[in-house]
Design a protein around this motif. Structure first.
Motif, short mmCIF file in Angstrom:
data_model
loop_
_atom_site.label_atom_id
_atom_site.label_comp_id
_atom_site.label_asym_id
_atom_site.label_seq_id
_atom_site.Cartn_x
_atom_site.Cartn_y
_atom_site.Cartn_z
N GLU A 5 0.85 -1.19 0.00
CA GLU A 5 0.00 0.00 0.00
C GLU A 5 0.89 1.24 0.00
OE1 GLU A 5 -3.79 -0.66 2.59
OE2 GLU A 5 -2.06 -1.55 3.65
N GLN A 6 0.55 2.20 -0.86
CA GLN A 6 1.31 3.44 -0.89
C GLN A 6 0.80 4.37 0.20
OE1 GLN A 6 1.61 5.39 -4.69
NE2 GLN A 6 2.82 7.07 -3.84
N LYS A 7 1.71 4.94 0.98
CA LYS A 7 1.35 5.80 2.11
C LYS A 7 1.68 7.27 1.87
CE LYS A 7 -0.17 2.52 4.70
NZ LYS A 7 -1.57 2.43 4.99
N ASN A 8 2.71 7.54 1.02
CA ASN A 8 3.15 8.91 0.85
C ASN A 8 3.83 9.06 -0.50
OD1 ASN A 8 3.58 11.55 1.55
ND2 ASN A 8 4.85 11.12 3.33
N GLY A 9 3.89 10.28 -1.01
CA GLY A 9 4.53 10.57 -2.29
C GLY A 9 3.51 10.68 -3.40
N GLU A 10 3.98 11.17 -4.56
CA GLU A 10 3.10 11.27 -5.72
C GLU A 10 2.57 9.88 -6.07
OE1 GLU A 10 3.46 12.64 -10.35
OE2 GLU A 10 4.69 13.66 -8.87
N TRP A 11 1.29 9.78 -6.35
CA TRP A 11 0.64 8.49 -6.58
C TRP A 11 1.28 7.76 -7.76
CZ3 TRP A 11 -2.10 5.53 -3.66
CH2 TRP A 11 -2.76 4.44 -4.20
N VAL A 12 1.54 6.46 -7.61
CA VAL A 12 2.13 5.64 -8.68
C VAL A 12 1.26 4.41 -8.91
CG1 VAL A 12 4.49 6.37 -8.17
CG2 VAL A 12 3.59 4.32 -7.06
N ASP A 13 1.38 3.85 -10.11
CA ASP A 13 0.71 2.59 -10.43
C ASP A 13 1.68 1.46 -10.06
OD1 ASP A 13 -1.70 3.59 -11.44
OD2 ASP A 13 -0.78 3.97 -13.40
N MET A 14 1.30 0.67 -9.07
CA MET A 14 2.16 -0.43 -8.63
C MET A 14 1.91 -1.66 -9.50
SD MET A 14 2.00 -0.11 -4.49
CE MET A 14 0.24 0.18 -4.36
N ILE A 15 2.99 -2.39 -9.78
CA ILE A 15 2.91 -3.65 -10.50
C ILE A 15 3.30 -4.74 -9.51
CG2 ILE A 15 3.84 -5.01 -12.42
CD1 ILE A 15 4.49 -2.26 -13.75
N GLY A 16 2.38 -5.67 -9.26
CA GLY A 16 2.65 -6.74 -8.31
C GLY A 16 2.33 -6.35 -6.88
N GLU A 17 1.29 -5.55 -6.68
CA GLU A 17 0.96 -5.09 -5.32
C GLU A 17 0.47 -6.21 -4.40
OE1 GLU A 17 -3.14 -2.81 -5.36
OE2 GLU A 17 -1.98 -2.34 -7.17
N GLU A 18 0.19 -7.39 -4.94
CA GLU A 18 -0.17 -8.54 -4.12
C GLU A 18 0.88 -9.65 -4.23
OE1 GLU A 18 -4.21 -9.65 -5.00
OE2 GLU A 18 -5.00 -7.81 -4.14
N GLU A 19 2.11 -9.26 -4.54
CA GLU A 19 3.24 -10.19 -4.67
C GLU A 19 4.30 -9.82 -3.62
OE1 GLU A 19 3.11 -12.68 -6.86
OE2 GLU A 19 1.22 -11.96 -7.71
N SER A 20 5.30 -10.70 -3.44
CA SER A 20 6.36 -10.40 -2.48
C SER A 20 7.27 -9.28 -2.97
CB SER A 20 7.19 -11.65 -2.18
OG SER A 20 7.79 -12.12 -3.37
N VAL A 21 7.33 -9.09 -4.29
CA VAL A 21 8.13 -8.01 -4.88
C VAL A 21 7.20 -7.13 -5.71
CG1 VAL A 21 10.02 -7.47 -6.46
CG2 VAL A 21 10.18 -9.47 -4.97
N MET A 22 7.27 -5.83 -5.48
CA MET A 22 6.44 -4.87 -6.20
C MET A 22 7.36 -3.92 -6.96
SD MET A 22 5.47 -1.37 -5.88
CE MET A 22 5.80 -0.92 -4.21
N SER A 23 6.91 -3.41 -8.10
CA SER A 23 7.69 -2.42 -8.85
C SER A 23 6.76 -1.29 -9.30
CB SER A 23 8.38 -3.06 -10.04
OG SER A 23 7.42 -3.55 -10.96
N PHE A 24 7.40 -0.16 -9.68
CA PHE A 24 6.64 0.98 -10.17
C PHE A 24 7.58 1.91 -10.92
CE2 PHE A 24 8.24 2.15 -6.04
CZ PHE A 24 8.65 3.47 -6.17
N GLU A 25 7.03 2.77 -11.77
CA GLU A 25 7.79 3.82 -12.44
C GLU A 25 7.35 5.14 -11.83
OE1 GLU A 25 7.76 3.82 -16.69
OE2 GLU A 25 7.96 1.65 -16.80
N ALA A 26 8.33 6.03 -11.59
CA ALA A 26 7.98 7.29 -10.94
C ALA A 26 9.00 8.37 -11.26
CB ALA A 26 7.91 7.09 -9.43
N LYS A 27 8.60 9.61 -11.02
CA LYS A 27 9.48 10.76 -11.14
C LYS A 27 10.36 10.83 -9.90
CE LYS A 27 5.94 13.48 -13.50
NZ LYS A 27 5.13 14.69 -13.41
#
Length: 105
Positions: free
Chosen positions: A6-28
């Motif tokens: 779950e994202q708690k802070n920072g500019e909102w990102v689209d998470m990939i694998g948010e229900e996996e042991s490893v998650m990734s995202f692209e961000a500024k």
């Protein structure tokens, strides 16, 4: 074991694998905070906060080296008005650089 990021802070990102042991995202560039929770089959869970800091990418004016046969000259390709060319070269504002073919001696 199930996982939930779950994202708690920072500019909102689209998470990939948010229900996996490893998650990734692209961000500024910026600071991003996430909480990951692991839950077992007996509904026991544990959570950890993760802070990701992404630094600004360095971006400098490219300086191509143009070789005219035996002589070498330098031209700064200046694409943005806020960037200054080095003092020893003259800036040229352009998107592409056209170089004439060398003349045979």
């Amino acid at each position: 074991i199930t996982y939930l990021w779950e994202q708690k802070n920072g500019e909102w990102v689209d998470m990939i694998g948010e229900e996996e042991s490893v998650m990734s995202f692209e961000a500024k560039a910026g600071e991003y905070e996430f909480t990951v929770t692991a839950t077992d089959n007996y509904k026991a869970s544990s959570s950890e906060n993760v802070i990701v800091l992404i630094n600004e990418e360095p971006n400098e004016t490219p300086i191509p080296i143009i070789n005219y046969g035996k002589e070498e000259s330098t031209v700064a390709v200046k694409k943005s008005p806020e960037k200054e060319a080095p003092a020893d070269v003259e800036p040229v504002v352009m998107d592409t650089l056209a170089v004439p073919a060398p003349v045979a001696e």
